[in-house]
Design a protein around this motif. Structure first.
Motif, PDB file in Angstrom:
ATOM      1  N   TRP A 168       0.728  -1.177  -0.057  1.00 28.86           N
ATOM      2  CA  TRP A 168      -0.069  -0.018  -0.063  1.00 28.86           C
ATOM      3  C   TRP A 168       0.896   1.110   0.054  1.00 28.86           C
ATOM      4  O   TRP A 168       0.585   2.258  -0.618  1.00 28.86           O
ATOM      5  CB  TRP A 168      -0.934   0.043   1.212  1.00 28.86           C
ATOM      6  CG  TRP A 168      -1.623   1.105   1.311  1.00 28.86           C
ATOM      7  CD1 TRP A 168      -3.009   1.198   0.562  1.00 28.86           C
ATOM      8  CD2 TRP A 168      -1.625   2.228   2.161  1.00 28.86           C
ATOM      9  NE1 TRP A 168      -3.510   2.608   1.181  1.00 28.86           N
ATOM     10  CE2 TRP A 168      -2.617   3.368   1.751  1.00 28.86           C
ATOM     11  CE3 TRP A 168      -0.679   2.774   2.738  1.00 28.86           C
ATOM     12  CZ2 TRP A 168      -2.767   4.587   2.398  1.00 28.86           C
ATOM     13  CZ3 TRP A 168      -0.786   4.196   3.331  1.00 28.86           C
ATOM     14  CH2 TRP A 168      -1.896   5.079   3.224  1.00 28.86           C
ATOM     15  N   SER A 171       2.209   1.870  -3.152  1.00 33.61           N
ATOM     16  CA  SER A 171       0.953   2.533  -4.311  1.00 33.61           C
ATOM     17  C   SER A 171       0.936   3.771  -4.488  1.00 33.61           C
ATOM     18  O   SER A 171       0.414   4.256  -5.173  1.00 33.61           O
ATOM     19  CB  SER A 171      -0.049   1.510  -4.030  1.00 33.61           C
ATOM     20  OG  SER A 171      -0.950   2.217  -2.949  1.00 33.61           O
ATOM     21  N   LEU A 172       1.371   4.425  -3.240  1.00 34.21           N
ATOM     22  CA  LEU A 172       1.164   5.686  -2.914  1.00 34.21           C
ATOM     23  C   LEU A 172       1.943   6.637  -4.111  1.00 34.21           C
ATOM     24  O   LEU A 172       1.574   7.709  -4.662  1.00 34.21           O
ATOM     25  CB  LEU A 172       1.767   6.397  -1.865  1.00 34.21           C
ATOM     26  CG  LEU A 172       1.006   5.903  -0.495  1.00 34.21           C
ATOM     27  CD1 LEU A 172       1.596   6.404   0.625  1.00 34.21           C
ATOM     28  CD2 LEU A 172      -0.680   6.093  -0.515  1.00 34.21           C
ATOM     29  N   SER A 173       2.688   6.083  -4.836  1.00 33.77           N
ATOM     30  CA  SER A 173       3.660   6.709  -6.168  1.00 33.77           C
ATOM     31  C   SER A 173       2.869   6.550  -7.214  1.00 33.77           C
ATOM     32  O   SER A 173       3.084   7.084  -8.295  1.00 33.77           O
ATOM     33  CB  SER A 173       5.046   6.105  -6.300  1.00 33.77           C
ATOM     34  OG  SER A 173       4.768   4.672  -6.401  1.00 33.77           O
ATOM     35  N   SER A 174       1.791   5.666  -7.407  1.00 37.25           N
ATOM     36  CA  SER A 174       0.858   5.536  -8.635  1.00 37.25           C
ATOM     37  C   SER A 174      -0.711   5.790  -8.259  1.00 37.25           C
ATOM     38  O   SER A 174      -1.454   5.279  -7.163  1.00 37.25           O
ATOM     39  CB  SER A 174       0.948   4.121  -9.093  1.00 37.25           C
ATOM     40  OG  SER A 174      -0.070   3.735 -10.117  1.00 37.25           O
ATOM     41  N   LEU A 175      -1.255   6.775  -8.646  1.00 29.88           N
ATOM     42  CA  LEU A 175      -2.578   7.048  -8.475  1.00 29.88           C
ATOM     43  C   LEU A 175      -3.461   6.063  -8.768  1.00 29.88           C
ATOM     44  O   LEU A 175      -4.276   5.729  -7.916  1.00 29.88           O
ATOM     45  CB  LEU A 175      -3.043   8.438  -9.318  1.00 29.88           C
ATOM     46  CG  LEU A 175      -4.469   8.760  -9.379  1.00 29.88           C
ATOM     47  CD1 LEU A 175      -4.762   9.054  -7.883  1.00 29.88           C
ATOM     48  CD2 LEU A 175      -4.795   9.994 -10.031  1.00 29.88           C
ATOM     49  N   PHE A 178      -3.029   3.334  -6.162  1.00 31.12           N
ATOM     50  CA  PHE A 178      -3.691   3.870  -4.902  1.00 31.12           C
ATOM     51  C   PHE A 178      -5.296   3.728  -5.114  1.00 31.12           C
ATOM     52  O   PHE A 178      -5.751   3.172  -3.908  1.00 31.12           O
ATOM     53  CB  PHE A 178      -3.291   5.239  -4.595  1.00 31.12           C
ATOM     54  CG  PHE A 178      -3.977   5.854  -3.303  1.00 31.12           C
ATOM     55  CD1 PHE A 178      -3.907   5.400  -2.236  1.00 31.12           C
ATOM     56  CD2 PHE A 178      -5.015   6.818  -3.630  1.00 31.12           C
ATOM     57  CE1 PHE A 178      -4.265   6.022  -0.957  1.00 31.12           C
ATOM     58  CE2 PHE A 178      -5.628   7.204  -2.601  1.00 31.12           C
ATOM     59  CZ  PHE A 178      -5.269   6.779  -1.217  1.00 31.12           C
ATOM     60  N   ASP A 181      -6.864   0.415  -4.502  1.00 30.74           N
ATOM     61  CA  ASP A 181      -6.919  -0.194  -3.081  1.00 30.74           C
ATOM     62  C   ASP A 181      -6.611   0.794  -2.239  1.00 30.74           C
ATOM     63  O   ASP A 181      -5.224   1.084  -1.496  1.00 30.74           O
ATOM     64  CB  ASP A 181      -5.629  -1.259  -2.891  1.00 30.74           C
ATOM     65  CG  ASP A 181      -5.419  -2.135  -1.559  1.00 30.74           C
ATOM     66  OD1 ASP A 181      -6.546  -1.931  -0.960  1.00 30.74           O
ATOM     67  OD2 ASP A 181      -4.474  -2.822  -1.440  1.00 30.74           O
ATOM     68  N   PRO A 182      -7.374   1.588  -1.823  1.00 30.99           N
ATOM     69  CA  PRO A 182      -7.113   2.902  -1.155  1.00 30.99           C
ATOM     70  C   PRO A 182      -7.058   2.728   0.302  1.00 30.99           C
ATOM     71  O   PRO A 182      -6.776   3.720   1.254  1.00 30.99           O
ATOM     72  CB  PRO A 182      -8.440   3.828  -1.384  1.00 30.99           C
ATOM     73  CG  PRO A 182      -9.587   2.831  -1.453  1.00 30.99           C
ATOM     74  CD  PRO A 182      -8.795   1.476  -2.286  1.00 30.99           C
ATOM     75  N   PRO A 184      -5.509   0.459   3.450  1.00 29.54           N
ATOM     76  CA  PRO A 184      -4.559  -0.280   4.268  1.00 29.54           C
ATOM     77  C   PRO A 184      -4.952  -1.186   5.347  1.00 29.54           C
ATOM     78  O   PRO A 184      -5.998  -1.045   5.879  1.00 29.54           O
ATOM     79  CB  PRO A 184      -3.223   0.532   4.708  1.00 29.54           C
ATOM     80  CG  PRO A 184      -3.925   1.613   5.269  1.00 29.54           C
ATOM     81  CD  PRO A 184      -4.998   1.947   4.321  1.00 29.54           C
ATOM     82  N   SER A 304     -14.053   4.368  -6.197  1.00 33.38           N
ATOM     83  CA  SER A 304     -12.891   5.474  -6.070  1.00 33.38           C
ATOM     84  C   SER A 304     -12.257   5.509  -7.687  1.00 33.38           C
ATOM     85  O   SER A 304     -11.460   6.526  -7.781  1.00 33.38           O
ATOM     86  CB  SER A 304     -11.821   4.904  -5.268  1.00 33.38           C
ATOM     87  OG  SER A 304     -11.444   3.468  -5.598  1.00 33.38           O
ATOM     88  N   CYS A 334      -8.428   3.154 -12.829  1.00 33.34           N
ATOM     89  CA  CYS A 334      -7.841   2.048 -12.400  1.00 33.34           C
ATOM     90  C   CYS A 334      -7.548   1.207 -13.700  1.00 33.34           C
ATOM     91  O   CYS A 334      -7.412  -0.191 -13.302  1.00 33.34           O
ATOM     92  CB  CYS A 334      -8.857   1.549 -11.311  1.00 33.34           C
ATOM     93  SG  CYS A 334      -8.766   2.674  -9.765  1.00 33.34           S
TER      94      CYS A 334
END
Length: 335
Positions: A168, A171-175, A178, A181-182, A184, A304, A334
């Protein structure tokens, strides 16, 4: 199968009401009910795997250890459930199995257990399939050309997975990663499929159906570029007579299965046509309307990842924000 929609709808409503008090994830998984993918095949209607359960409630960890499970065993066609299993394994190397039938409670039968690893995370699971359809108890409706369990079922799941924190954070480096899977650590939701109609409400991306082509993928609600199998091609009618088309002479259900890639449900709510070629449309007939369903049904997604509406012959939407399937697509992030 048709009457199972009503029962499944009841399960779904109950599950949805419970979301007020707890989170849950709804995807049926035959393997978590101790079944094989071939157990419900329509070519062996009198078969019943005594380890397989048509409904199962369990608590397990991410190592695969199951602490507790309860549910009725699968049955042959037109046979009501008659035996309920209760399995208990505290992680001491022995699983205690009890069963209940008309003659009473039996057990424990002791079989080798597995080591408990609660530190890996915990999973609460509820799953049921249309073996429980009162109109045809024990129904076998899947195909030996696919061998992936029954086409109709539903489930609720709540997961706590500490190991998900690392992915998780990455994943913050990829919108798009993220948004898929918003949340954690915990994931939850519910879902169901019956007579070709599926719905899912989930907090994280999950595989809805894995087809035979692992080189491609799509979201279940995105019909862009999808070639659907014929309306009457389904688990119990999987031969060439029902499944071939002018463009694909000689095809059976297995050929259509091999055209399907990985299909995902995304965080939020989605209503969509079953991506499994074994699914058999028939909701309108269920409610007394003697005509075929729109096929595929119009899809709806709100979550999302964005908004997707329409598709299929009943709702063609065309404009600057539509795709080739006639669906309105707003910020489908996504993909």
């Amino acid at each position: 199968m048709k009457r199972f929609v009503v029962a499944l709808f009841g399960v779904t409503v109950l599950a949805a009401s419970s979301v007020v008090f707890a989170v849950s994830d709804g995807h049926y998984d035959y393997s978590r009910q101790h079944c094989l993918g071939s157990d419900n095949n329509s070519d062996k209607p009198t078969y019943a795997n005594s380890e397989c359960h048509s409904l199962w409630v369990s608590i397990s960890d991410y190592s695969g250890h199951e602490y507790f499970g309860i549910g009725p065993r699968m049955t042959p066609d037109h046979t009501a459930p008659n035996t309920v299993d209760i399995w208990i394994d505290l992680g001491r190397g022995v699983q205690n199995r009890y069963h209940i039938d008309r003659s009473g409670i039996h057990g424990p039968k002791r079989v080798p257990g597995t080591k408990a690893k609660p530190g890996t995370g915990l999973r609460l699971y509820f799953g049921a399939d249309d073996q429980l359809d009162p109109g045809g108890f024990g129904e076998h409706d899947s195909s030996d050309k696919v061998n992936k369990g029954p086409s109709d079922g539903g489930g609720i799941e709540v997961n706590v997975n500490p190991a998900s924190v690392g992915p998780w954070l990455a994943s913050l480096s990829s919108l798009s990663a993220f948004l898929a899977d918003p949340v954690p650590v915990a994931s939850a939701g519910l879902g169901a499929c019956a007579d070709g109609v599926c719905m899912s409400f989930t907090s994280a991306r999950r595989v809805a159906f894995q087809g035979g082509d692992t080189t491609k993928h799509r979201d279940v609600f995105n019909y862009d570029g999808v070639e659907w199998d014929p309306y009457d091609c389904a688990g119990p009618s999987d031969g060439v007579a029902r499944c071939q088309t002018a463009a694909h002479p000689g095809w059976d259900l297995g050929d259509w299965y091999r055209t399907v890639g990985t299909t995902y449900v995304e965080p939020g709510f989605q209503l969509y046509e079953d991506p499994d070629p074994e699914g058999s449309p028939g909701v309108l007939d269920l409610v007394g309307i003697p005509r075929k369903d729109p096929y595929p049904i119009p899809a709806l997604y709100v979550g999302s990842c964005g908004v997707v509406i329409g598709g299929g012959p009943a709702m063609q939407l065309h404009g600057p924000d539509s795709n080739s399937a006639g669906q309105f697509v707003l910020f489908n992030a996504c993909r």
